[in-house]
Design an enzyme around this catalytic site. Structure first.
Site, mmCIF file in Angstrom:
data_model
loop_
_atom_site.group_PDB
_atom_site.id
_atom_site.type_symbol
_atom_site.label_atom_id
_atom_site.label_comp_id
_atom_site.label_asym_id
_atom_site.label_seq_id
_atom_site.Cartn_x
_atom_site.Cartn_y
_atom_site.Cartn_z
ATOM 1 N N HIS A 304 18.487 -20.938 51.363
ATOM 2 C CA HIS A 304 17.970 -20.216 52.528
ATOM 3 C C HIS A 304 17.559 -21.214 53.602
ATOM 4 C CE1 HIS A 304 15.656 -17.299 54.874
ATOM 5 N NE2 HIS A 304 16.273 -16.382 54.178
ATOM 6 N N ASP A 361 19.363 -11.707 48.283
ATOM 7 C CA ASP A 361 20.654 -11.117 47.918
ATOM 8 C C ASP A 361 21.051 -11.359 46.468
ATOM 9 O OD1 ASP A 361 21.371 -12.166 51.146
ATOM 10 O OD2 ASP A 361 21.421 -10.065 50.521
HETATM 11 C C1 SDX Z 1 20.128 -13.857 54.132
HETATM 12 O O1 SDX Z 1 17.747 -16.087 57.784
HETATM 13 C C2 SDX Z 1 17.328 -15.140 57.063
HETATM 14 O O2 SDX Z 1 16.134 -14.840 57.039
HETATM 15 C C3 SDX Z 1 18.410 -14.434 56.267
HETATM 16 C C4 SDX Z 1 17.945 -13.379 55.267
HETATM 17 C C5 SDX Z 1 17.306 -12.197 55.967
HETATM 18 O O3 SDX Z 1 16.496 -11.507 55.320
HETATM 19 O O4 SDX Z 1 17.703 -11.902 57.126
HETATM 20 O O5 SDX Z 1 17.013 -13.930 54.369
HETATM 21 C C6 SDX Z 1 19.123 -12.809 54.482
HETATM 22 O O6 SDX Z 1 21.048 -14.054 54.866
HETATM 23 C C7 SDX Z 1 19.903 -14.673 52.889
HETATM 24 C C8 SDX Z 1 20.983 -15.786 52.710
HETATM 25 C C9 SDX Z 1 22.235 -15.111 52.120
HETATM 26 N N1 SDX Z 1 23.359 -16.120 52.027
HETATM 27 C C10 SDX Z 1 23.743 -16.626 50.870
HETATM 28 O O7 SDX Z 1 23.196 -16.398 49.793
HETATM 29 C C11 SDX Z 1 24.979 -17.514 50.973
HETATM 30 C C12 SDX Z 1 24.795 -18.787 50.134
HETATM 31 N N2 SDX Z 1 23.761 -19.621 50.781
HETATM 32 C C13 SDX Z 1 24.179 -20.536 51.771
HETATM 33 O O8 SDX Z 1 25.441 -20.535 52.260
HETATM 34 C C14 SDX Z 1 23.084 -21.226 52.543
HETATM 35 O O9 SDX Z 1 22.098 -21.567 51.654
HETATM 36 C C15 SDX Z 1 22.501 -20.465 53.718
HETATM 37 C C16 SDX Z 1 23.570 -19.970 54.639
HETATM 38 C C17 SDX Z 1 21.689 -19.303 53.247
HETATM 39 C C18 SDX Z 1 21.586 -21.425 54.468
HETATM 40 O O10 SDX Z 1 22.394 -22.355 55.065
HETATM 41 P P1 SDX Z 1 21.793 -23.650 55.797
HETATM 42 O O11 SDX Z 1 20.332 -23.509 56.033
HETATM 43 O O12 SDX Z 1 22.676 -23.933 56.967
HETATM 44 O O13 SDX Z 1 21.917 -24.762 54.696
HETATM 45 P P2 SDX Z 1 23.159 -25.720 54.538
HETATM 46 O O14 SDX Z 1 24.422 -24.919 54.485
HETATM 47 O O15 SDX Z 1 23.054 -26.805 55.552
HETATM 48 O O16 SDX Z 1 22.889 -26.310 53.070
HETATM 49 C C19 SDX Z 1 22.093 -27.477 52.861
HETATM 50 C C20 SDX Z 1 22.714 -28.148 51.632
HETATM 51 C C21 SDX Z 1 24.201 -28.458 51.798
HETATM 52 O O17 SDX Z 1 24.523 -29.531 50.934
HETATM 53 P P3 SDX Z 1 24.500 -31.077 51.538
HETATM 54 O O18 SDX Z 1 25.406 -31.067 52.745
HETATM 55 O O19 SDX Z 1 23.041 -31.350 51.873
HETATM 56 O O20 SDX Z 1 25.009 -31.909 50.393
HETATM 57 O O21 SDX Z 1 22.640 -27.258 50.510
HETATM 58 C C22 SDX Z 1 23.951 -26.906 50.090
HETATM 59 C C23 SDX Z 1 24.867 -27.244 51.233
HETATM 60 O O22 SDX Z 1 26.190 -27.504 50.763
HETATM 61 N N3 SDX Z 1 23.916 -25.465 49.804
HETATM 62 C C24 SDX Z 1 24.509 -24.883 48.777
HETATM 63 C C25 SDX Z 1 24.157 -23.534 48.865
HETATM 64 N N4 SDX Z 1 23.382 -23.330 49.945
HETATM 65 C C26 SDX Z 1 23.235 -24.536 50.529
HETATM 66 N N5 SDX Z 1 25.291 -25.375 47.790
HETATM 67 C C27 SDX Z 1 25.739 -24.490 46.873
HETATM 68 N N6 SDX Z 1 25.442 -23.165 46.893
HETATM 69 C C28 SDX Z 1 24.657 -22.653 47.863
HETATM 70 N N7 SDX Z 1 24.379 -21.372 47.892
#
Ligand code: SDX
Length: 427
Positions: A304, A361
């Protein structure tokens, strides 16, 4: 403590006000940055940028705190209902007995769609995704508002119609996708019960409303009701800032919510769990793939932008999963897989180092699956739940006398000055 921050640029020192929120969040007011320095800021994904001051929802991502108008989500989940919480989020206070009675009757009065909207449903192919239908039909619903509304009535009527009709549109689109006759709402039913009635009753037989099922879905809606400046709510504010109407703003919010990185994640989680179940993997292979950037896989429902701790909503939903499945005397292998994935990820340095925890989720789809809601409707459930937050954020912009149109800047990195070339000179 000084209420200004100093910035040294090109051997000049500039001062910018420090703005501190009611929960001690500190920010720099850079609204004069460009006029004073000629510089703008750059913050891809707005991870460090506050777009507004807001009184609606407070999140402390480090501590896993979520409060609607100051009330902890845990208390509302235990003691409130979706409609009462919607009132709190939209109007800023818990309703008294007369206010909740008036609000509920306003929702009932507005639950039916204009009969001509049925023709719009006919135009969609049966395989159309319900989020596409929802976004289109919300805008369509705005066309059927009474022509003449006095200024005090406009917001009240728009908000009640939108909040009430979003579930009618959702249920009708579900019935249409199966070629089933639409089931009209019943004024005797409260909000969530009426939605389940419109989804699952038949002309010859009413759906049996089990209180545990109604309460579980009502809790899902309540837990999704707002979440400060997430992608879809910021979209609603962006559209509202141009003074577009509430229906247009909400329809845009639906489109932003649809993405699998945002509200579409609840559908993506179930698809992930089903794939793992079919493959016979106990979850460990998938966790390894999710850590491998080249795999194109992510542990959906994990991570998140704000929560660097357990999402408090996920904790509440996980508990409700166990309770509902026990009441329904059902076991769901996907819940077992989800729990194994959580256990594996929370003990894995990759997830620990990145502070990746289950978000709202991760478990919500298990409840919706137990209720019999089809996968394609999961993100629609999220949209129904988030409607009060979108309405409240629209109202916050609409009521702000000094509200300005949202218009971010950019840093241009394209080609510098060049000129039009006639065909004969092009390569
Ligand atoms: C919602 O914003 C809100 O409040 C949203 C929400 C709401 O109520 O409105 O809470 C609802 O959208 C919840 C999130 C639902 N999405 C997912 O579950 C999809 C999976 N999660 C991600 O794709 C990710 O964690 C996000 C999109 C939620 C957040 O993305 P960020 O903040 O841009 O983080 P990032 O992609 O920069 O990740 C940081 C690191 C990266 O690795 P490095 O480059 O540091 O090596 O963490 C890794 C990412 O690759 N990473 C994950 C991951 N989420 C982040 N690796 C594997 N699996 C994951 N789920």
């Amino acid at each position: 403590m000084s209420k200004v921050a100093k910035l040294e640029l090109d051997s000049k020192v500039y001062e910018f006000p420090i703005v501190v929120g009611s929960e001690d969040e500190h920010s720099l007011d850079i609204s004069t940055l460009r006029s004073k320095t000629g510089y703008i800021t750059l913050d891809e994904g707005y991870g460090n940028t506050g777009s507004c001051l807001s009184n609606i929802t407070f999140i402390d991502g480090e501590k896993g705190i979520l409060r609607y108008r100051g009330i902890p989500i845990e208390e509302l989940a235990e003691k409130s209902t979706f409609v009462e919480t919607a009132y709190l989020i939209i109007y800023g206070k818990l309703p008294n007995s007369q206010e909740i009675k008036d609000f509920s009757s306003l929702l009932t009065k507005n639950e039916m769609l204009h009969e001509d909207m049925k023709f719009h449903f006919e135009g969609f192919p049966t395989h159309a995704h319900p989020m596409a239908i929802l976004s289109s039909m919300i805008n369509a619903a705005g066309c059927f508002l009474p022509e003449v509304l006095n200024p005090d009535e406009v917001f009240l009527t728009q908000a009640a119609r939108l909040l009430s009709q979003v579930r009618t549109i959702a249920a009708f689109s579900y019935r249409k996708s199966l070629g089933l006759p639409i089931i009209y709402p019943k004024p005797i039913y409260k909000y969530t019960a009426n939605f389940l009635h419109m989804m699952f009753s038949e002309p010859y037989e009413d759906y049996e409303l089990q209180p545990e099922v109604v309460n579980a879905l009502d809790l899902i809606f309540l837990l999704h009701a707002d979440h400060e400046q997430n992608c879809s709510t910021s979209t609603v504010r962006m559209v509202a800032s141009s003074q577009a109407n509430l229906f247009a703003s909400a329809a845009a919010g639906v489109c932003a919510l649809w993405g699998p990185l945002h509200g579409g994640a609840n559908q993506a989680v179930l698809e992930m769990l089903e794939d793992i179940h079919k493959s016979g993997d106990n979850g460990s292979r998938f966790i390894e793939a999710a850590k491998d950037k080249t795999s194109g896989k992510r542990l959906m429902g994990f991570g998140h932008r704000i929560y660097k701790n357990y999402d408090p909503r996920a904790r509440i939903i996980k508990k409700k999963c166990d309770e509902l499945l026990a009441v329904l005397k059902r076991k769901d292998p996907l819940l077992d897989i989800a729990k194994r994935l959580e256990e594996g990820a929370l003990s894995d340095p990759y997830f620990i180092d990145r502070k990746l925890y289950p978000n709202v989720d991760f478990y919500s789809g298990i409840i919706m699956r137990a209720i019999g809601i089809p996968l394609s409707m999961y993100t629609v459930m999220f949209a129904i739940g988030r409607m009060p937050g979108w309405i409240a954020n629209f109202k916050e912009i609409h009521d702000a006398k000094d509200s300005r149109i949202y218009r971010p800047r950019q840093v241009y990195t394209g080609r510098t000055l060049t000129h039009y070339t006639p065909f004969r000179e092009r390569v």
